[in-house]
Design a protein around this motif. Structure first.
Motif, short mmCIF file in Angstrom:
data_model
loop_
_atom_site.label_atom_id
_atom_site.label_comp_id
_atom_site.label_asym_id
_atom_site.label_seq_id
_atom_site.Cartn_x
_atom_site.Cartn_y
_atom_site.Cartn_z
N CYS A 38 0.83 -1.21 0.00
CA CYS A 38 0.00 0.00 0.00
C CYS A 38 0.86 1.26 0.00
CB CYS A 38 -0.94 0.00 1.20
SG CYS A 38 -2.24 -1.26 1.10
N LEU A 39 1.96 1.24 0.76
CA LEU A 39 2.89 2.37 0.76
C LEU A 39 3.45 2.61 -0.64
CD1 LEU A 39 4.85 1.60 4.06
CD2 LEU A 39 3.45 3.63 3.67
N VAL A 40 3.88 1.54 -1.28
CA VAL A 40 4.44 1.65 -2.62
C VAL A 40 3.39 2.19 -3.60
CG1 VAL A 40 5.33 0.32 -4.58
CG2 VAL A 40 6.21 -0.11 -2.27
N ALA A 41 2.16 1.71 -3.47
CA ALA A 41 1.09 2.15 -4.37
C ALA A 41 0.84 3.65 -4.27
CB ALA A 41 -0.20 1.38 -4.08
N LEU A 42 0.97 4.21 -3.08
CA LEU A 42 0.65 5.62 -2.86
C LEU A 42 1.85 6.54 -3.08
CD1 LEU A 42 -1.67 5.38 0.29
CD2 LEU A 42 -2.33 5.79 -2.10
N SER A 43 2.99 5.98 -3.44
CA SER A 43 4.19 6.78 -3.67
C SER A 43 4.35 7.10 -5.15
CB SER A 43 5.43 6.03 -3.18
OG SER A 43 6.61 6.70 -3.56
N ASP A 44 4.86 8.29 -5.43
CA ASP A 44 5.16 8.69 -6.81
C ASP A 44 6.67 8.75 -7.05
OD1 ASP A 44 2.52 8.96 -7.78
OD2 ASP A 44 2.34 10.90 -6.76
N THR A 45 7.46 8.32 -6.08
CA THR A 45 8.91 8.36 -6.21
C THR A 45 9.37 7.03 -6.78
OG1 THR A 45 8.96 9.76 -4.22
CG2 THR A 45 11.07 8.86 -5.00
N GLU A 46 9.59 6.99 -8.09
CA GLU A 46 9.76 5.73 -8.80
C GLU A 46 10.92 4.89 -8.29
OE1 GLU A 46 10.20 4.01 -13.37
OE2 GLU A 46 9.91 6.16 -13.01
N ILE B 159 12.46 4.89 -5.41
CA ILE B 159 12.23 4.37 -4.05
C ILE B 159 11.13 3.31 -4.08
CG2 ILE B 159 11.66 4.97 -1.67
CD1 ILE B 159 14.29 6.07 -2.61
N ARG B 160 10.14 3.48 -4.93
CA ARG B 160 9.11 2.44 -5.12
C ARG B 160 9.77 1.13 -5.54
NH1 ARG B 160 3.70 3.56 -6.96
NH2 ARG B 160 4.11 2.11 -8.65
N ASP B 161 10.66 1.24 -6.53
CA ASP B 161 11.34 0.04 -7.02
C ASP B 161 12.19 -0.59 -5.92
OD1 ASP B 161 10.21 0.48 -9.48
OD2 ASP B 161 12.00 1.37 -10.38
N LEU B 162 12.83 0.24 -5.10
CA LEU B 162 13.66 -0.27 -4.01
C LEU B 162 12.82 -1.04 -3.00
CD1 LEU B 162 16.36 -0.40 -2.48
CD2 LEU B 162 15.77 1.80 -1.43
N PHE B 163 11.68 -0.46 -2.60
CA PHE B 163 10.81 -1.12 -1.62
C PHE B 163 10.23 -2.43 -2.17
CE2 PHE B 163 11.24 2.31 1.17
CZ PHE B 163 10.52 2.08 2.34
N SER B 164 10.05 -2.49 -3.49
CA SER B 164 9.45 -3.67 -4.12
C SER B 164 10.49 -4.73 -4.47
CB SER B 164 8.69 -3.27 -5.39
OG SER B 164 7.63 -2.38 -5.08
N TYR B 165 11.75 -4.36 -4.44
CA TYR B 165 12.80 -5.30 -4.85
C TYR B 165 12.80 -6.54 -3.98
CZ TYR B 165 17.29 -7.45 -5.76
OH TYR B 165 18.27 -8.35 -6.06
N ARG B 166 12.82 -7.70 -4.63
CA ARG B 166 12.80 -8.97 -3.91
C ARG B 166 14.08 -9.75 -4.23
NH1 ARG B 166 8.56 -11.41 -1.31
NH2 ARG B 166 7.10 -9.92 -2.21
N PHE B 167 14.80 -10.11 -3.17
CA PHE B 167 16.03 -10.87 -3.35
C PHE B 167 15.70 -12.27 -3.89
CE2 PHE B 167 16.81 -7.81 0.03
CZ PHE B 167 18.05 -7.28 -0.30
N ASP B 168 16.52 -12.75 -4.83
CA ASP B 168 16.25 -14.06 -5.41
C ASP B 168 17.27 -15.11 -5.03
OD1 ASP B 168 18.41 -13.21 -6.88
OD2 ASP B 168 17.38 -13.22 -8.82
N GLU B 169 18.19 -14.77 -4.13
CA GLU B 169 19.18 -15.76 -3.72
C GLU B 169 19.80 -15.36 -2.38
OE1 GLU B 169 22.15 -15.81 -6.76
OE2 GLU B 169 22.65 -13.69 -6.53
#
Length: 338
Positions: free
Chosen positions: A66-74, A76-86
């Motif tokens: 929800c925080l990411v959805a309401l942010s317009d700072t691209e 930082i949005r990408d950083l919060f959504s980043y998921r480690f794969d290993e």
């Protein structure tokens, strides 16, 4: 402390969790900056579940979305959504880890959300339904059958009729008072699409939420699920979904229900079949709310390859821009006809 709303613009409160709320918020923020995202607090699967179990923190996953959805700072949005794969952090999102660290540093989940809100520069507010550490319980008393935990319930193929089950939070929580304020301040309350028993229900059964929804002057709209969930809502109509929502709340509060009438493409039908899901349709019964149809089918999403921790997510999506536009249209029409 951020207030749920300012005094200008249409004020919208969105109730739910997970992908449904994320998409709804992402679309509605194009119409107003005055949004309160009210989030359920029962998630115990995937990255969130691991962090809850190992560190004793409150669930961060739905709050993060929800925080990411309401942010317009691209970035930082990408950083919060980043998921480690290993590695050690494999399957965890950076945002979940950061919110967890903020809770540990501040000693307060509310302060953690406030700080994350500042980092993401969000418009609006993200409000946990409760600040108590709760777990979801689903019980069929007549059959002496109980399911404990959001992940367990989410993955279960129900043996008994879910309409006969009672869902509750253990221990019984206190509602976040800012949630009640947001519902009363709102011009529109939106129940986002999502799993009935693990996303929407856990919010509506919190004591005080149903009463607030009944008493608010806001227009209350449910954006109905597109498809049934295999093993849980097989055969459910649009009206069945709405009936369950009002059962959870303990009151009748819906003014409008938006539902899809668009037919899927061959590719979409194939993907639906893979999930053993079927389009939710109206059954024609008499209702206290108005049914509003529309073309709400979206593209089928792709699975996140980094999402390696145990979690279930439907890949079937709404055309959320069409739904957001319809919500604003319905609200404006409602106001003109008062």
């Amino acid at each position: 402390m951020r207030e749920p709303f300012k005094k200008t613009e249409i004020k919208v409160a969105v109730l739910g969790g997970g992908t449904g709320s994320f998409m709804m918020l992402s679309a509605l923020k194009k119409y107003t900056s005055q949004i309160a995202a009210i989030v359920n607090m029962v998630d115990d699967g995937g990255s969130t579940g691991v962090l809850r179990d190992e560190l004793g923190v409150l669930p961060s996953g739905d709050v993060r979305q929800c925080l990411v959805a309401l942010s317009d700072t691209e970035k930082i949005r990408d950083l919060f959504s980043y998921r480690f794969d290993e590695g050690t952090f494999g399957g965890h999102s950076f945002g979940n880890i950061l919110i967890t660290a903020l809770e540990k540093v501040t000693g307060s989940f509310s302060e953690a959300i406030e700080t994350a809100s500042e980092i993401l520069n969000i418009n609006g507010a993200v409000l946990p339904g409760t600040l108590d550490d709760v777990r979801l319980k689903m019980e069929w008393a007549e059959h002496s059958h109980i399911l404990n935990g959001e992940r367990v319930i989410d993955e279960d193929n129900f043996k008994f009729n879910p309409k006969e089950a009672n869902i509750s939070l253990i221990p019984e929580p206190k509602v976040n008072p800012r949630v009640i304020d947001a519902i009363f301040q709102a011009d529109v309350v939106v129940i986002a699409p999502g799993d009935l028993y693990t996303s929407i229900g856990p919010l509506l059964v919190i004591p005080g939420v149903g009463e607030a929804l009944q008493k608010t002057k806001a227009v209350c709209i449910y954006a109905a699920n597109l498809v049934t969930k295999n093993g849980q809502t097989d055969g459910f109509s649009v009206e069945d979904h709405a009936e369950e929502i009002e059962r959870f709340a303990g009151v009748k509060f819906l003014d409008y229900v938006l539902y899809n009438t668009e037919k899927p493409s061959e590719y979409q039908q194939k993907r639906y079949q893979e999930e053993k899901s079927f389009l939710v349709e109206v059954d024609g019964r008499s209702t206290d709310y108005a049914l509003i149809e529309g073309n709400f089918l979206g593209q089928v999403a792709d699975k996140n390859k980094a999402d390696i921790l145990p979690v279930t997510r439907s890949l079937i999506r709404h055309d959320i821009d069409n739904i957001a536009s319809k919500i604003i249209e319905v609200y404006n029409s409602h106001i003109l006809n008062k």
